[in-house]
Scaffold this active site. Structure first.
Site, short mmCIF file in Angstrom:
data_model
loop_
_atom_site.label_atom_id
_atom_site.label_comp_id
_atom_site.label_asym_id
_atom_site.label_seq_id
_atom_site.Cartn_x
_atom_site.Cartn_y
_atom_site.Cartn_z
N SER A 143 5.53 -24.19 2.97
CA SER A 143 5.56 -25.62 3.26
C SER A 143 6.31 -25.93 4.55
CB SER A 143 6.21 -26.38 2.09
OG SER A 143 7.55 -25.96 1.90
N HIS A 170 14.10 -28.18 4.55
CA HIS A 170 13.06 -28.13 5.58
C HIS A 170 13.64 -28.46 6.95
CE1 HIS A 170 10.51 -28.38 1.99
NE2 HIS A 170 9.55 -27.84 2.74
#
Length: 416
Positions: free
Chosen positions: A37, A328
């Site tokens: 991701s 992230h």
């Protein structure tokens, strides 16, 4: 002229090594990447969720952690994003290994994290070995099994998900039987030379509360291949622990049989297909971890060993200063991965640079590419030693020096 003569020897002896850039690079412009991701440009949070340069997203094949591992074992699973693409490049870089899920839903029984981690590590070791010497990686569905009127899929108790590749099927009797599966030599336009096939079984292979338990055995057999497991004294009763045990086999294209003795039949329904290339190129892997608040595994690090793999380990915790969330857009990884924007001439575990002059102490296996190295011209105890270049740089420098000296003599002779 004398200063010119002195310049070249001093140049040859004065150049110092370049510190390598630490992180993955590529040499051939023929590179594919397997991400998660953090490399998915289709996410709503992109580019604030990316650990890689945005213009490199098309080179990444995966959108979920550990999906190459999950994809070999699960056909359909709502909580997993599976690998449904293929890549056919020379150099391969992995940044997709952190995900621990579904560690507690990987067997009918409570084998825990360790058994799951062993399987994940074992799979990635074999994947790296194959990817080093073979070019294309493609996940393909195998032909459906033959019809068995007494065959039913094994169903787990509670809500655990037993992997459905290989398919575990329950027979109504213990008569030895077999089912044929074909590993084709062509999938679409992709030539398949070898396959990575999971061979799995549940140990303590008897699921009955009765007073007897027949011997259990399973094998993959062909004219050129035979691999199996046999348990002559399986445990009796539901109270016993049953672990999901897998080996990952290199199998050539062709027709094979999954044979069984006992109540359970195991046969593969999909496999990774590889085709060949005429040279060896180590894969590269970047450490993938969660932020400090979450648990991470080290299966990719355990699987990334010389001479098949070069591993780049983070030096700091996963740290985000301007990302979509705490897991992230890590600052250090973004710096490491920026090297993928440039090609290099030498790849090593210590790092890489486009034109590196390495000392011999810098490099250890595996390395590939053109890696010019320094060596000691002489070494006297207590006195200063001199470094020269044992590569094309050394040759070019001294050839140029000789040419200059010859020109000087020509000029002197002309005026004399």
């Amino acid at each position: 002229m004398l200063s010119l003569i002195l310049f070249f020897p001093s140049f040859a002896f004065a150049v110092t090594p370049v510190t390598p850039y630490f992180g993955p690079l590529y040499i051939t412009f023929n590179c594919c990447l397997f991400g998660d991701s953090r490399s998915d440009c289709t996410k709503v949070q992109s580019p604030m969720s990316l650990d890689n340069p945005q213009n490199f997203c098309p080179n990444f094949s995966l959108k979920s952690s550990s999906s190459m591992f999950f994809s070999i074992h699960y056909n359909n699973h709502s909580s997993l994003v599976l690998f449904d693409n293929f890549n056919c490049r020379i150099e391969k870089v992995y940044y997709n290994g952190v995900n621990l899920s579904p560690r507690n839903q990987y067997s009918c029984y409570d084998e825990g994290v360790d058994s799951y981690m062993e399987l994940k590590t074992s799979f990635n070791i074999k994947l790296n070995q194959m990817a080093t010497i073979l070019r294309c990686i493609k996940l393909i569905q195998l032909k459906a099994r033959s019809s068995f009127t007494t065959l039913q899929d094994v169903v787990c108790r509670t809500n655990k998900y037993l992997p459905n590749n290989p398919t575990f099927a329950l027979l109504s009797d213990t008569v030895p039987t077999w089912v044929q599966f074909v590993l084709p030599d062509l999938s679409g336009k992709t030539i398949c030379i070898k396959y990575l096939v999971p061979f799995c079984h549940l140990n303590h292979g008897c699921f009955t509360a009765g007073s007897s338990c027949p011997p259990f055995g399973v094998s993959y057999v062909s004219d050129s291949f035979n691999y199996g497991f046999n348990d002559a004294t399986p445990y009796i009763g539901l109270a016993e622990s049953h672990d999901n045990v897998c080996d990952y086999l290199f199998v050539e294209a062709g027709t094979h049989n999954a044979s069984i003795v006992g109540n359970f039949l195991f046969y593969p329904t999909k496999s990774y297909c590889f085709n060949t290339m005429n040279f060896t190129v180590p894969v590269q892997a970047i450490q993938s971890i969660w932020s400090e608040g979450n648990e991470s595994d080290d299966a990719i690090a355990e699987a990334c060993k010389p001479p098949f793999c070069i591993y780049y380990s983070k030096t700091t915790p996963y740290t985000v200063t301007n990302g979509s969330n705490a897991d992230h857009r890590d600052d250090e990884v973004r710096m490491m991965v920026r090297g993928l924007l440039y090609n290099s001439s030498c790849i090593s575990a210590q790092g890489s640079t486009p034109l590196a002059l390495y000392s011999t102490a810098m490099l250890y296996a595996p390395i590939y590419g053109s890696c010019p190295q320094y060596v000691k011209l002489f070494d006297t105890s207590g006195s200063e030693s001199v470094d020269v270049i044992s590569s094309s740089y050394f040759v070019a420098t001294w050839v140029l020096l000789v040419v200059v000296v010859i020109l000087i003599f020509v000029i002197i002779s002309f005026f004399c």
